[in-house]
Scaffold this motif. Structure first.
Motif, PDB file in Angstrom:
ATOM      1  N   LEU A  23       0.825  -1.201   0.000  1.00 47.99           N
ATOM      2  CA  LEU A  23       0.000   0.000   0.000  1.00 47.99           C
ATOM      3  C   LEU A  23       0.861   1.254   0.000  1.00 47.99           C
ATOM      4  O   LEU A  23       0.506   2.265  -0.615  1.00 47.99           O
ATOM      5  CB  LEU A  23      -0.942  -0.016   1.212  1.00 47.99           C
ATOM      6  CG  LEU A  23      -2.019  -1.098   1.150  1.00 47.99           C
ATOM      7  CD1 LEU A  23      -2.861  -1.095   2.416  1.00 47.99           C
ATOM      8  CD2 LEU A  23      -2.904  -0.915  -0.076  1.00 47.99           C
ATOM      9  N   GLY A  25       3.748   1.568  -1.500  1.00 49.24           N
ATOM     10  CA  GLY A  25       4.172   1.734  -2.885  1.00 49.24           C
ATOM     11  C   GLY A  25       3.071   2.338  -3.729  1.00 49.24           C
ATOM     12  O   GLY A  25       3.292   3.277  -4.492  1.00 49.24           O
ATOM     13  N   LEU A  26       1.884   1.817  -3.533  1.00 46.10           N
ATOM     14  CA  LEU A  26       0.730   2.281  -4.290  1.00 46.10           C
ATOM     15  C   LEU A  26       0.447   3.750  -3.965  1.00 46.10           C
ATOM     16  O   LEU A  26       0.246   4.585  -4.855  1.00 46.10           O
ATOM     17  CB  LEU A  26      -0.474   1.425  -3.899  1.00 46.10           C
ATOM     18  CG  LEU A  26      -1.513   1.152  -4.949  1.00 46.10           C
ATOM     19  CD1 LEU A  26      -0.872   0.512  -6.152  1.00 46.10           C
ATOM     20  CD2 LEU A  26      -2.587   0.240  -4.366  1.00 46.10           C
ATOM     21  N   ALA A  28       2.504   5.996  -2.643  1.00 38.06           N
ATOM     22  CA  ALA A  28       3.569   6.880  -3.110  1.00 38.06           C
ATOM     23  C   ALA A  28       3.370   7.199  -4.585  1.00 38.06           C
ATOM     24  O   ALA A  28       3.536   8.350  -5.010  1.00 38.06           O
ATOM     25  CB  ALA A  28       4.924   6.218  -2.879  1.00 38.06           C
ATOM     26  N   GLY A  29       2.999   6.175  -5.353  1.00 42.31           N
ATOM     27  CA  GLY A  29       2.760   6.391  -6.780  1.00 42.31           C
ATOM     28  C   GLY A  29       1.644   7.399  -7.003  1.00 42.31           C
ATOM     29  O   GLY A  29       1.772   8.324  -7.804  1.00 42.31           O
ATOM     30  N   VAL A 218      -6.242  -6.980 -15.997  1.00 43.02           N
ATOM     31  CA  VAL A 218      -5.378  -6.044 -15.283  1.00 43.02           C
ATOM     32  C   VAL A 218      -3.916  -6.352 -15.570  1.00 43.02           C
ATOM     33  O   VAL A 218      -3.090  -5.453 -15.747  1.00 43.02           O
ATOM     34  CB  VAL A 218      -5.668  -6.104 -13.769  1.00 43.02           C
ATOM     35  CG1 VAL A 218      -4.616  -5.334 -12.994  1.00 43.02           C
ATOM     36  CG2 VAL A 218      -7.048  -5.560 -13.483  1.00 43.02           C
ATOM     37  N   GLY A 222      -1.135  -3.688 -17.455  1.00 43.34           N
ATOM     38  CA  GLY A 222       0.036  -3.103 -16.822  1.00 43.34           C
ATOM     39  C   GLY A 222       1.329  -3.858 -17.025  1.00 43.34           C
ATOM     40  O   GLY A 222       2.339  -3.524 -16.423  1.00 43.34           O
ATOM     41  N   PRO A 239       2.444   1.074 -19.969  1.00 41.77           N
ATOM     42  CA  PRO A 239       3.556   0.793 -19.065  1.00 41.77           C
ATOM     43  C   PRO A 239       4.902   1.150 -19.694  1.00 41.77           C
ATOM     44  O   PRO A 239       5.808   1.615 -18.992  1.00 41.77           O
ATOM     45  CB  PRO A 239       3.473  -0.718 -18.833  1.00 41.77           C
ATOM     46  CG  PRO A 239       2.138  -1.132 -19.319  1.00 41.77           C
ATOM     47  CD  PRO A 239       1.702  -0.139 -20.323  1.00 41.77           C
ATOM     48  N   MET A 258       3.810   8.781 -13.323  1.00 40.75           N
ATOM     49  CA  MET A 258       2.896   8.386 -12.256  1.00 40.75           C
ATOM     50  C   MET A 258       1.444   8.635 -12.649  1.00 40.75           C
ATOM     51  O   MET A 258       0.547   7.896 -12.246  1.00 40.75           O
ATOM     52  CB  MET A 258       3.232   9.156 -10.984  1.00 40.75           C
ATOM     53  CG  MET A 258       4.587   8.781 -10.420  1.00 40.75           C
ATOM     54  SD  MET A 258       4.757   6.980 -10.230  1.00 40.75           S
ATOM     55  CE  MET A 258       6.411   6.858  -9.620  1.00 40.75           C
ATOM     56  N   ASN A 261       0.503   5.824 -14.700  1.00 40.37           N
ATOM     57  CA  ASN A 261       0.224   4.716 -13.781  1.00 40.37           C
ATOM     58  C   ASN A 261      -1.100   4.927 -13.061  1.00 40.37           C
ATOM     59  O   ASN A 261      -1.825   3.979 -12.786  1.00 40.37           O
ATOM     60  CB  ASN A 261       1.344   4.587 -12.754  1.00 40.37           C
ATOM     61  CG  ASN A 261       2.567   3.927 -13.350  1.00 40.37           C
ATOM     62  OD1 ASN A 261       2.472   3.255 -14.369  1.00 40.37           O
ATOM     63  ND2 ASN A 261       3.713   4.134 -12.723  1.00 40.37           N
ATOM     64  N   VAL A 264      -3.816   3.588 -14.983  1.00 40.47           N
ATOM     65  CA  VAL A 264      -3.863   2.130 -14.835  1.00 40.47           C
ATOM     66  C   VAL A 264      -4.478   1.773 -13.482  1.00 40.47           C
ATOM     67  O   VAL A 264      -5.316   0.874 -13.376  1.00 40.47           O
ATOM     68  CB  VAL A 264      -2.456   1.514 -14.965  1.00 40.47           C
ATOM     69  CG1 VAL A 264      -2.509   0.012 -14.728  1.00 40.47           C
ATOM     70  CG2 VAL A 264      -1.867   1.811 -16.330  1.00 40.47           C
ATOM     71  N   ILE A 265      -4.052   2.508 -12.429  1.00 40.72           N
ATOM     72  CA  ILE A 265      -4.591   2.229 -11.097  1.00 40.72           C
ATOM     73  C   ILE A 265      -6.105   2.423 -11.078  1.00 40.72           C
ATOM     74  O   ILE A 265      -6.847   1.593 -10.561  1.00 40.72           O
ATOM     75  CB  ILE A 265      -3.950   3.140 -10.026  1.00 40.72           C
ATOM     76  CG1 ILE A 265      -2.485   2.757  -9.833  1.00 40.72           C
ATOM     77  CG2 ILE A 265      -4.694   3.025  -8.704  1.00 40.72           C
ATOM     78  CD1 ILE A 265      -1.782   3.603  -8.797  1.00 40.72           C
ATOM     79  N   SER A 268      -7.644  -0.337 -12.593  1.00 43.41           N
ATOM     80  CA  SER A 268      -7.462  -1.496 -11.716  1.00 43.41           C
ATOM     81  C   SER A 268      -8.407  -1.434 -10.534  1.00 43.41           C
ATOM     82  O   SER A 268      -8.944  -2.452 -10.107  1.00 43.41           O
ATOM     83  CB  SER A 268      -6.033  -1.553 -11.198  1.00 43.41           C
ATOM     84  OG  SER A 268      -5.140  -1.471 -12.258  1.00 43.41           O
ATOM     85  N   ALA A 272     -10.765  -4.044  -9.271  1.00 43.39           N
ATOM     86  CA  ALA A 272     -10.620  -4.614  -7.931  1.00 43.39           C
ATOM     87  C   ALA A 272     -11.942  -4.593  -7.189  1.00 43.39           C
ATOM     88  O   ALA A 272     -12.292  -5.542  -6.483  1.00 43.39           O
ATOM     89  CB  ALA A 272      -9.563  -3.844  -7.144  1.00 43.39           C
TER      90      ALA A 272
ATOM     91  N   MET B 109      -4.691  -7.280  -8.714  1.00 46.25           N
ATOM     92  CA  MET B 109      -5.458  -6.191  -9.318  1.00 46.25           C
ATOM     93  C   MET B 109      -4.599  -4.943  -9.540  1.00 46.25           C
ATOM     94  O   MET B 109      -5.117  -3.915  -9.954  1.00 46.25           O
ATOM     95  CB  MET B 109      -6.662  -5.849  -8.428  1.00 46.25           C
ATOM     96  CG  MET B 109      -7.751  -6.906  -8.436  1.00 46.25           C
ATOM     97  SD  MET B 109      -8.564  -7.005 -10.036  1.00 46.25           S
ATOM     98  CE  MET B 109      -8.232  -8.698 -10.476  1.00 46.25           C
ATOM     99  N   PRO B 111      -1.098  -3.839 -11.441  1.00 44.18           N
ATOM    100  CA  PRO B 111       0.008  -4.312 -12.285  1.00 44.18           C
ATOM    101  C   PRO B 111       1.389  -4.027 -11.668  1.00 44.18           C
ATOM    102  O   PRO B 111       1.547  -3.044 -10.932  1.00 44.18           O
ATOM    103  CB  PRO B 111      -0.167  -3.508 -13.571  1.00 44.18           C
ATOM    104  CG  PRO B 111      -1.593  -3.102 -13.588  1.00 44.18           C
ATOM    105  CD  PRO B 111      -1.988  -2.937 -12.164  1.00 44.18           C
ATOM    106  N   THR B 113       4.074  -2.912 -12.959  1.00 45.20           N
ATOM    107  CA  THR B 113       4.737  -1.661 -13.341  1.00 45.20           C
ATOM    108  C   THR B 113       4.349  -0.534 -12.396  1.00 45.20           C
ATOM    109  O   THR B 113       5.202   0.225 -11.928  1.00 45.20           O
ATOM    110  CB  THR B 113       4.341  -1.273 -14.776  1.00 45.20           C
ATOM    111  OG1 THR B 113       2.926  -1.405 -14.916  1.00 45.20           O
ATOM    112  CG2 THR B 113       5.007  -2.178 -15.792  1.00 45.20           C
ATOM    113  N   VAL B 114       3.047  -0.453 -12.109  1.00 45.74           N
ATOM    114  CA  VAL B 114       2.539   0.591 -11.230  1.00 45.74           C
ATOM    115  C   VAL B 114       3.173   0.474  -9.841  1.00 45.74           C
ATOM    116  O   VAL B 114       3.682   1.448  -9.283  1.00 45.74           O
ATOM    117  CB  VAL B 114       1.008   0.481 -11.112  1.00 45.74           C
ATOM    118  CG1 VAL B 114       0.481   1.423 -10.068  1.00 45.74           C
ATOM    119  CG2 VAL B 114       0.363   0.733 -12.460  1.00 45.74           C
ATOM    120  N   GLY B 118       6.079   2.995  -8.097  1.00 44.98           N
ATOM    121  CA  GLY B 118       5.631   3.681  -6.889  1.00 44.98           C
ATOM    122  C   GLY B 118       6.493   3.359  -5.687  1.00 44.98           C
ATOM    123  O   GLY B 118       6.787   4.214  -4.861  1.00 44.98           O
ATOM    124  N   VAL B 119       6.933   2.096  -5.596  1.00 43.95           N
ATOM    125  CA  VAL B 119       7.581   1.666  -4.360  1.00 43.95           C
ATOM    126  C   VAL B 119       9.082   1.929  -4.367  1.00 43.95           C
ATOM    127  O   VAL B 119       9.733   1.829  -3.336  1.00 43.95           O
ATOM    128  CB  VAL B 119       7.287   0.159  -4.111  1.00 43.95           C
ATOM    129  CG1 VAL B 119       8.325  -0.743  -4.770  1.00 43.95           C
ATOM    130  CG2 VAL B 119       7.212  -0.134  -2.613  1.00 43.95           C
TER     131      VAL B 119
END
Lengths: 292, 269, 343
Positions: A23, A25-26, A28-29, A218, A222, A239, A258, A261, A264-265, A268, A272, B109, B111, B113-114, B118-119
Motif C-alpha cells: 500500500l 508503494g501504491l 507513493a505512486g 489487469v 500493466g 507501461p 505516475m 500509472n 492504470v490504477i 485497476s 478490484a 489487481m 500491475p 509496473t505501477v 511507486g515503491v
C-alpha cells in the motif's frame, strides 16, 4: 484454548506487513501522480499531469492502445479458456493429458513467449514460411505485419497463448466439480447435457470466470515485457511509456509516469472493486466455515 | 456421445499443436546455424549458440544460481506466509476478516509496473533497492496471492475434523497440524510452491527496476539477445532455463509425494 | 474417570446450544447419551473433550476442573460418527498414532497395535490403507485407534450409524465387551433407543440442549419423569383422569394409586392394554403386523388407543380391521403425570 484471540493476528502478521509495504508503494505512486515530489520542491497537489496525459494526443493514443490490447486479449483468452473447459466438462473426458499440456504455457515466462511469437509470427517466422510454401504469398513483406504494428496483433496473440491456459487452470476444477454434482442432476431431470451445462453449470461458475477475466485484464493492462518486445514504436503501451517517462533524466518527468500509472490504477481499482464484489460470496463461505 | 468425444479429441489435438509447435520451433532454433527464407527447415545446424552460452559458463552459472535461488526463496516464503495467512482466515473468526481476505488478492489487481515505480522510493529509503533481498520481497508480493488462494481452498476442503481427531488422540495443536493437516495438504502446498516459483521466475519488470541491473536473473540476460535478434542464443537460454524449472518442479513433486506417502489423494481425487 | 458436569453452557456462533447440562458419570460406567439429532449430544461430548469452549458451568474429572486443560491432556478420546481415520497413513500407523506421540518403544507399539487389531477382529490388517477398508472395518480401526490412546473416558459419537443392522449389533456387542474387560468409562451417543437400553449401564436422555432424565435403562423406561421421556422410549397411551382418596379414575375404569388428589394423566404402555373378547366398545381401526408381535389401534370412548400383543394372541382373538372388541387396561405399571405437563 488460550490465545485464540491473538492467534489469527499473529498468523496474519507477515501478510499485514507485506500488505503495508504494498500500500505504501501504491500510495507513493498516487501522491507523485498528483505532482507532489518534495525532493524537487514540488509540494502542491495538482491534477494537471492527468489533464495533460489525457489531452496530449500521443499519450491518449497509448492509453487507448493499452486498453485495446488488454481488453481484446482478456476477452479472447477467457472465451477460449471457458470454451475448452466446457467441452472437457460436458464430454466428461479424463483431462489429465490436457491439463498437463495446459500447464506448460503457464510455466513459460512472458519474455520466452515473446521469443516464441517472434519465431512463429514475424514476417520471416514459421507461419510466413508456411504461407509461402502453400503459395499464399511470395515475399516476406506480403505476410501481414503482426509484430511491432499499431494494432498490437502480435501482443494480443502472445497474451492469448499465455493466458488461455491460465483461465483453463483457474476454472476447470470448479466447473468439472459443479457439473458433476449439479449438472448431472439437471441431466437426470431430463435436460440435455449442453442445455444443463448452460443453464446450471455455467451460471454457477460465473463469478470465478469473471475473476479470472479481471486478473488477466489487469495483468495485460500493466505488463511491460510483451508490448516492450513485440509492440509498436508508436503508439507505445502505457507501461512502456510510463517507464520511459519514469527513467527520464529530468526528474520533473516523473509525475507524468505516475499519472499514466494513475490511469492504470484507476482502471485497476474499478476491476478490484468488481473482484471484491465477486469474492464476497467466497468470504461469506469462509466465515460460515471458520471459527468452529 | 460419440460426437462429443470426437469434439474433445479434436480439441486436444488442436491444443497440442498450438502449445507444442512454438516450443518445438524454439528447440530447433537452439541448434540452427542458418535458416534462410523461405525454407521450412534450417539449412545448417551447429552447436555454436550453445557453445557460446556455455563458453561464458561463469556468467551462466551466476545467472542460474541467482535466478533459481531467488525463485526458490520466493516459493518457500510464499508457502510459509501462505500457510499462515490461509490458516488465519480458515480457522478463526476475527473483525476485518473480509478485508484481510481481499488484501490477499490485491496484487492481482495492481500491475507490477505501477507498484514497482511507486515503491522504488521506499525501497531506496529502506536500502532494498538494487539488492537481492529487495527483489525477493517484490517478487513475493506478486507470488503470494496465488499461494494464499490455493492453500486457502485446500484447507477449506480439508476442514478441521481430522485435526480435532488428532487432538483428542493426544496431539498438541501444532502437533496435530504437523502430523495430519500438513501432510494432507502436501499436493496443495506443492501446487502453491510451483505457482509461486513460476511467477517469480517469469518476472521481468520488478527485477529490471528494483534490481537495477545488479540482480541478474534469467529474464534480464535473455531480453538483450531477443532485442538484438539473436534468436538462437535466446532460444538456448530459454530452453535451458525451462528445463531447469521443469526438473526442479518434478523433483519437488517427487519429494512431496514421498513426504505424504500414499496420497491423501482422497481429498483431491 | 469420574466425570461431573454442572450447569454446562456452550455457545456456537452466538447461539446457545447447551443450556445448563448436569450429568454425573461414575468411574467405569457405560452411559448411553440418547436424544434426537440436533439436541446437543455431539456438542456436549466435544465440550467434554475440550474441542469446544464452555461459556458457563463446570466440567470436573476426578474432582479436578477440566476447563483449562487442553484436549490432548484430558484423556478423553472421541470416536466420531465420520470415523476420521487419517487417509495418508496405514491402519497400523493410525492405531499407533497416539503411541508415537508418547514416544513408546517400537516393540511395545507393535505389540500393542497387533493386540488391538486382534481384539477388534482385524488381525493382519496393519499394512492396509484406509481407502481399502470396508465400512465395518473402518469402524473397528477407529475403535482400536481410540483404545490405543488409553482413554480415561471413551466417547463414541454414533460410530455405528451407516452400518447394516447385523454389523451394528455386532459392533455394539464388541464395545460392550471391551468396556467390561477394560472397565473403561464409556459414553455412547446414539439416537437408537434400543441400542441405548441394550448396551448401557445408565441412559441419559437429552433434548434441546438439556438432560431430561438420567438413570438405569429399566428405571428410565418404567419411571419416566415426564410424558416426553415416556414417549421417547416407545408408544404410550395417555389417559386423562382424576385421583381422589387414593383411587385414580378414568374412562377405562378406576384403580388404587398413591397420588395427591387432582387431575392426572396415566401413561400406559401398549402391552399393558389388552383387547378382551366379549365387549364391543372399541372398533379395530388398524393392525400393524410386526412379525412376532402386532400393534392394534382401537378406537372408542378413550379415543385412539394402541395395544401390543403377540402374533399368537392376535390369531387366537381372530381380530381384523372393522371387528369390535372390549378393552382392559393393566394399571400396575402405569405412570402418572400432572395435567399441565402435557404442554
Amino acid at each position: 484454548m488460550s490465545g485464540r484471540k491473538a492467534a489469527p493476528w499473529l498468523l496474519l502478521l507477515p501478510h499485514i506487513l507485506l500488505t503495508a509495504l504494498f500500500l505504501v508503494g501504491l500510495g507513493a505512486g498516487l501522491v507523485q501522480s498528483l505532482g507532489v515530489i518534495p525532493a524537487l520542491g514540488l509540494t502542491e497537489p495538482t491534477l494537471d499531469y492527468y489533464k495533460e496525459v489525457l489531452t496530449r494526443p500521443d499519450m491518449l493514443r497509448s492509453v487507448l492502445y493499452s486498453l485495446r490490447i488488454a481488453l481484446l486479449s482478456a476477452l479472447i483468452a477467457t472465451g477460449a479458456g471457458v470454451g475448452i473447459c466446457a467441452v472437457l466438462t460436458v464430454s466428461r473426458r479424463a483431462h489429465d493429458r490436457l491439463v498437463g499440456l495446459v500447464r506448460l504455457p503457464i510455466a513459460v515466462p512472458h519474455v520466452v513467449v515473446a521469443l516464441l511469437t517472434v519465431l512463429l509470427c514475424s514476417q520471416n517466422g514459421l507461419l510466413a514460411r508456411l504461407a509461402c510454401a502453400l503459395g499464399l504469398i511470395g515475399e516476406q513483406s506480403q505476410f501481414p505485419a503482426l509484430l511491432y504494428d499499431g494494432a498490437g496483433v502480435g501482443v494480443i496473440l502472445a497474451y492469448v497463448w499465455k493466458e488461455t491456459p491460465f483461465i483453463v487452470y483457474f476454472v476447470l476444477a470448479l466447473m468439472a466439480n459443479v457439473n458433476e454434482n449439479l449438472g448431472q442432476a439437471a441431466v437426470n431431470l431430463g435436460a440435455r447435457p449442453w442445455r444443463a451445462f448452460c443453464r446450471v453449470t455455467l451460471p454457477l461458475c460465473r463469478n470465478t470466470i469473471l475473476s479470472g477475466f479481471l486478473i488477466i485484464f489487469v495483468f495485460a493492462l500493466g505488463a511491460y515485457e510483451l508490448p516492450f518486445l513485440l509492440g509498436a514504436t508508436v503508439p507505445k503501451a502505457l507501461p512502456v511509456l510510463a517507464y520511459i517517462e519514469y527513467m527520464h533524466p529530468d526528474m520533473r518527468h516523473r509525475p507524468y509516469a505516475m499519472a499514466l500509472n494513475g490511469i492504470v490504477i484507476l482502471l485497476s481499482v474499478v476491476s478490484a472493486m468488481a473482484y471484491y464484489a465477486l469474492m464476497r460470496r467466497k468470504v461469506a463461505a469462509l466465515e460460515r466455515g471458520g471459527g468452529a | 456421445m460419440r460426437r462429443r468425444s470426437v469434439l474433445s479429441g479434436a480439441l486436444l489435438a488442436a491444443g497440442a499443436v498450438v502449445i507444442l509447435l512454438p516450443m518445438a520451433v524454439m528447440a530447433i532454433w537452439v541448434f540452427t546455424e542458418r535458416w534462410a527464407w523461405p525454407a521450412l527447415w534450417p539449412q545448417s545446424f551447429s552447436l555454436r549458440a550453445a557453445r557460446e552460452v556455455l563458453h561464458r559458463s561463469g556468467q551462466l552459472a551466476g545467472v542460474l544460481a541467482s535466478s533459481v535461488g531467488i525463485s526458490l526463496a520466493v516459493a518457500v516464503l510464499s508457502v510459509i506466509v501462505g500457510l499462515m495467512t490461509a490458516r488465519a482466515v480458515t480457522a478463526y473468526d476475527f473483525p476485518g476478516k473480509g478485508l484481510a481476505v481481499f488484501f490477499t488478492s490485491l496484487p492481482l489487481m495492481v500491475p507490477v509496473t505501477v507498484f514497482a515505480m511507486g515503491v522504488q522510493v521506499t525501497f531506496i529509503r529502506l536500502g532494498l533497492n538494487n539488492t537481492v533481498h529487495g527483489v525477493i520481497l517484490a517478487h513475493l508480493l506478486y507470488s503470494l496471492p496465488y499461494a494464499v488462494y490455493l492453500i486457502t481452498d485446500g484447507m477449506r476442503a480439508l476442514g478441521t475434523a481430522l485435526e480435532e481427531q488428532a487432538r483428542v488422540l493426544g496431539a498438541t495443536g501444532p502437533g496435530a497440524f504437523r502430523r495430519v493437516t500438513l501432510p494432507l495438504l502436501a499436493p496443495v502446498l506443492l501446487a502453491a510452491f510451483s505457482m509461486a516459483y513460476i511467477v517469480s521466475f517469469s518476472q521481468y519488470f520488478l527485477t529490471l527496476l528494483l534490481g537495477g541491473g545488479q540482480v541478474k536473473t534469467f529474464t534480464m540476460v535473455m531480453v538483450p539477445y531477443l532485442q538484438g535478434g539473436e534468436r538462437n542464443i535466446a532460444s538456448v537460454y530459454s530452453v535451458l532455463f525451462l528445463a531447469v524449472t521443469f526438473l526442479l518442479l518434478t523433483l519437488f513433486g517427487r519429494l512431496a509425494r514421498r513426504w505424504m506417502r500414499h496420497g491423501g489423494g482422497d481429498f483431491y481425487g | 474417570m469420574d466425570l461431573s458436569i454442572r450447569d454446562l453452557r456452550v455457545r456456537l456462533q452466538d447461539t446457545e446450544i447447551l443450556h445448563g447440562v448436569d450429568l454425573d458419570i461414575a468411574d467405569g460406567e457405560f452411559v448411553a447419551l440418547l436424544g434426537p439429532s440436533g439436541c446437543g449430544k455431539s456438542t456436549l461430548i466435544k465440550s467434554v473433550a475440550g474441542l469446544l469452549d464452555a461459556s458457563g458451568g463446570e466440567i470436573r474429572a476426578d474432582g479436578q476442573s477440566l476447563l483449562a486443560v487442553p484436549p490432548e491432556r484430558r484423556g478423553t478420546v472421541i470416536v466420531f460418527q465420520d470415523l476420521r481415520l487419517f487417509p495418508h497413513i496405514t491402519v497400523y500407523e493410525n492405531i499407533a498414532f497416539s503411541l508415537t506421540l508418547k514416544k513408546r518403544p517400537r516393540e511395545e507399539t507393535v505389540r500393542t497395535v497387533e493386540g488391538l487389531l486382534e481384539e477388534v477382529q482385524l488381525p493382519g490388517y496393519g499394512k492396509r490403507r484406509i481407502r481399502e477398508l470396508s465400512g465395518g472395518e473402518m469402524q473397528r480401526v477407529a475403535l482400536a485407534r481410540a483404545l490405543a490412546a488409553e482413554p480415561k473416558l471413551l466417547l463414541l459419537d454414533e460410530p455405528f450409524t451407516g452400518l447394516n443392522e447385523k454389523l451394528r449389533f455386532e459392533m455394539g456387542r464388541l464395545v460392550q465387551k471391551l468396556h467390561r474387560e477394560r472397565g473403561l468409562t464409556t459414553v455412547l451417543i446414539t439416537h437408537d433407543r434400543q441400542e441405548a437400553l441394550r448396551l448401557a449401564d445408565r441412559v441419559a436422555l437429552m433434548q434441546d440442549g438439556r438432560i431430561l432424565q438420567h438413570g438405569a435403562p429399566e428405571d428410565i423406561f418404567w419411571h419416566p419423569v415426564s410424558r416426553t421421556v415416556a414417549e421417547y422410549f416407545g408408544k404410550v397411551n395417555c389417559l386423562p383422569g382424576r385421583a381422589e382418596d387414593g383411587r385414580f379414575s378414568c374412562v377405562l375404569g378406576d384403580w388404587p394409586c398413591d397420588l395427591a388428589d387432582g387431575s392426572w394423566t396415566a401413561a400406559i404402555r401398549p402391552f399393558d392394554m389388552h383387547p378382551v373378547p366379549g365387549g364391543a366398545d372399541y372398533a379395530v381401526t388398524g393392525i400393524d403386523f410386526l412379525g412376532e408381535t402386532a400393534e392394534l389401534t382401537l378406537t372408542g370412548p378413550a379415543g385412539a388407543v394402541t395395544c401390543a400383543l403377540t402374533a399368537g394372541a392376535l390369531a387366537e382373538l381372530g381380530l381384523a380391521v372393522g371387528s369390535r372388541t372390549g378393552l382392559m387396561a393393566d394399571p400396575g405399571r402405569a405412570v402418572y403425570f400432572r395435567e399441565e405437563e402435557r404442554a
